[in-house]
Design an enzyme around this catalytic site. Sequence first.
Site, PDB file in Angstrom:
ATOM      1  N   THR A  40       1.033  -1.465   0.011  1.00 45.95           N
ATOM      2  CA  THR A  40       0.412  -0.124   0.099  1.00 45.95           C
ATOM      3  C   THR A  40       0.684   1.333   0.162  1.00 45.95           C
ATOM      4  O   THR A  40       0.864   2.317  -0.329  1.00 45.95           O
ATOM      5  CB  THR A  40      -1.016  -0.112   1.049  1.00 45.95           C
ATOM      6  OG1 THR A  40      -1.797  -1.331   1.071  1.00 45.95           O
ATOM      7  CG2 THR A  40      -1.895   1.704   1.465  1.00 45.95           C
ATOM      8  N   TYR A  54     -13.438  -3.778  -0.700  1.00 44.91           N
ATOM      9  CA  TYR A  54     -14.334  -3.199  -1.766  1.00 44.91           C
ATOM     10  C   TYR A  54     -15.350  -4.292  -2.023  1.00 44.91           C
ATOM     11  O   TYR A  54     -16.014  -3.874  -1.196  1.00 44.91           O
ATOM     12  CB  TYR A  54     -14.708  -2.766  -3.010  1.00 44.91           C
ATOM     13  CG  TYR A  54     -15.591  -2.217  -3.307  1.00 44.91           C
ATOM     14  CD1 TYR A  54     -16.208  -0.723  -3.149  1.00 44.91           C
ATOM     15  CD2 TYR A  54     -16.205  -2.693  -4.750  1.00 44.91           C
ATOM     16  CE1 TYR A  54     -16.874  -0.063  -3.662  1.00 44.91           C
ATOM     17  CE2 TYR A  54     -17.696  -2.388  -4.782  1.00 44.91           C
ATOM     18  CZ  TYR A  54     -17.848  -1.445  -4.535  1.00 44.91           C
ATOM     19  OH  TYR A  54     -19.039  -0.879  -5.537  1.00 44.91           O
ATOM     20  N   TYR A 103      -2.723  -9.813   6.123  1.00 46.02           N
ATOM     21  CA  TYR A 103      -3.067  -8.092   5.970  1.00 46.02           C
ATOM     22  C   TYR A 103      -3.747  -7.418   6.337  1.00 46.02           C
ATOM     23  O   TYR A 103      -5.324  -7.536   5.412  1.00 46.02           O
ATOM     24  CB  TYR A 103      -1.676  -7.217   4.886  1.00 46.02           C
ATOM     25  CG  TYR A 103      -1.757  -5.848   4.812  1.00 46.02           C
ATOM     26  CD1 TYR A 103      -1.685  -5.195   6.915  1.00 46.02           C
ATOM     27  CD2 TYR A 103      -1.827  -4.840   3.638  1.00 46.02           C
ATOM     28  CE1 TYR A 103      -1.883  -3.647   6.698  1.00 46.02           C
ATOM     29  CE2 TYR A 103      -1.237  -3.505   4.336  1.00 46.02           C
ATOM     30  CZ  TYR A 103      -1.794  -3.325   5.777  1.00 46.02           C
ATOM     31  OH  TYR A 103      -1.376  -2.012   5.653  1.00 46.02           O
ATOM     32  N   ARG A 163      -8.543   0.347   5.555  1.00 46.57           N
ATOM     33  CA  ARG A 163      -8.656   0.794   4.158  1.00 46.57           C
ATOM     34  C   ARG A 163      -9.331   0.206   3.372  1.00 46.57           C
ATOM     35  O   ARG A 163      -9.250  -0.122   2.126  1.00 46.57           O
ATOM     36  CB  ARG A 163      -7.442   0.090   3.741  1.00 46.57           C
ATOM     37  CG  ARG A 163      -6.059   1.099   3.690  1.00 46.57           C
ATOM     38  CD  ARG A 163      -5.907   2.488   3.138  1.00 46.57           C
ATOM     39  NE  ARG A 163      -4.046   2.390   3.495  1.00 46.57           N
ATOM     40  CZ  ARG A 163      -3.818   3.080   2.221  1.00 46.57           C
ATOM     41  NH1 ARG A 163      -4.331   3.926   1.201  1.00 46.57           N
ATOM     42  NH2 ARG A 163      -2.349   4.285   2.713  1.00 46.57           N
ATOM     43  N   LYS A 193      -0.639  -8.880   9.088  1.00 47.42           N
ATOM     44  CA  LYS A 193       0.300  -7.543   9.853  1.00 47.42           C
ATOM     45  C   LYS A 193      -1.041  -6.940  10.255  1.00 47.42           C
ATOM     46  O   LYS A 193      -2.035  -6.537   9.960  1.00 47.42           O
ATOM     47  CB  LYS A 193       0.501  -7.031   8.584  1.00 47.42           C
ATOM     48  CG  LYS A 193       0.846  -5.707   8.755  1.00 47.42           C
ATOM     49  CD  LYS A 193       0.850  -4.880   7.251  1.00 47.42           C
ATOM     50  CE  LYS A 193       1.127  -3.257   7.645  1.00 47.42           C
ATOM     51  NZ  LYS A 193       1.474  -2.725   6.330  1.00 47.42           N
ATOM     52  N   ILE A 230       5.739  -4.250  10.359  1.00 48.00           N
ATOM     53  CA  ILE A 230       5.475  -3.954   8.978  1.00 48.00           C
ATOM     54  C   ILE A 230       4.997  -2.164   8.980  1.00 48.00           C
ATOM     55  O   ILE A 230       4.695  -1.675   9.943  1.00 48.00           O
ATOM     56  CB  ILE A 230       4.658  -4.726   8.128  1.00 48.00           C
ATOM     57  CG1 ILE A 230       4.742  -5.801   8.403  1.00 48.00           C
ATOM     58  CG2 ILE A 230       4.974  -3.855   6.038  1.00 48.00           C
ATOM     59  CD1 ILE A 230       4.481  -7.185   7.141  1.00 48.00           C
TER      60      ILE A 230
END
Length: 297
Positions: free
Chosen positions: A45, A108, A134, A139, A162, A209
């Site tokens: 990202t 989405y 992740y 997001r 993560k 991370i």
Amino acid sequence: MNFEGTYVAMVTPFTKDLKIDEEGFRSNINYLIEKGVSGLVGAGTTGESATVNHEEHQKIIDILVDEVNGRVETIAGTGSNATSEAISLTQYAVDAGADAALLITPYYNKPQQHAVIEHYRSVAEAADIPIVAYNVPSRTGLNMDVDTIVELAKIDGIDAVKEASGSVDKVSDIYRALTHEGLEDEFNILSGEDSLTLPLMAVGATGVISASANIDTRRMVLMVDSILNDDYTRAMELHYEMVELIRALFIETNPVPVKTAMNLMGLPSGPLRQPLAEMKPENLEVLKKALKYSELI
């Protein structure tokens, strides 16, 4: 694979005409390795993966693996909201020689929790590479449950998560559940929230991370290493030295402030690709103040 230490979510530097700045990317790789990081993440990202095409995505992975040349661990961002695309990108990372792959939860389309498990299982079965799941609901609109993450830990090839949900309690619950299943030594939790790295590691995470480690690499590495060595006094000192800068680096959408800071520091970064735009002037001043306080400019 055991994930421990500081992994940098690298930016993708662009030239003025918005092409990948290969020379700059290689320079940043060497800069970060010299600062003592455990590993580097490309095409995630922070690397503006949403606005690079497939050929560019593959090029980023190739450059990362080639320039690192085994000196630290390489993690390729290979997530997608289409399982078939995630499989294709992850298989490419295998062929390129990456050490691991980082896969964001599908965004989405918001699959159900059991569908998320099957998504990751499909990728793990199709690509022989350690996978880091992740979880970043801010997001994606999807927050993996504790039970979902524990089920992922039982799948061969999925070795870490993560965690960027922003909850210390959740990481506590994940670690407790992993311990109950006897998986705490086989599955790692990595902080995905730079400002929460200290408390998350205090309750079971083994590293981070980090996007801000592009900027203040030395302090992040020292803090994480201090925690791993049970020196929480030193770790807390470093946390408070970094906290103002970390907040400034997320004052607007990542990686806008990070790339701006790198440009101010004279590190290869370049412009942002649309739809991201330059920082608001008032936020830029906050960032500059934090960088000066941290003696980075």
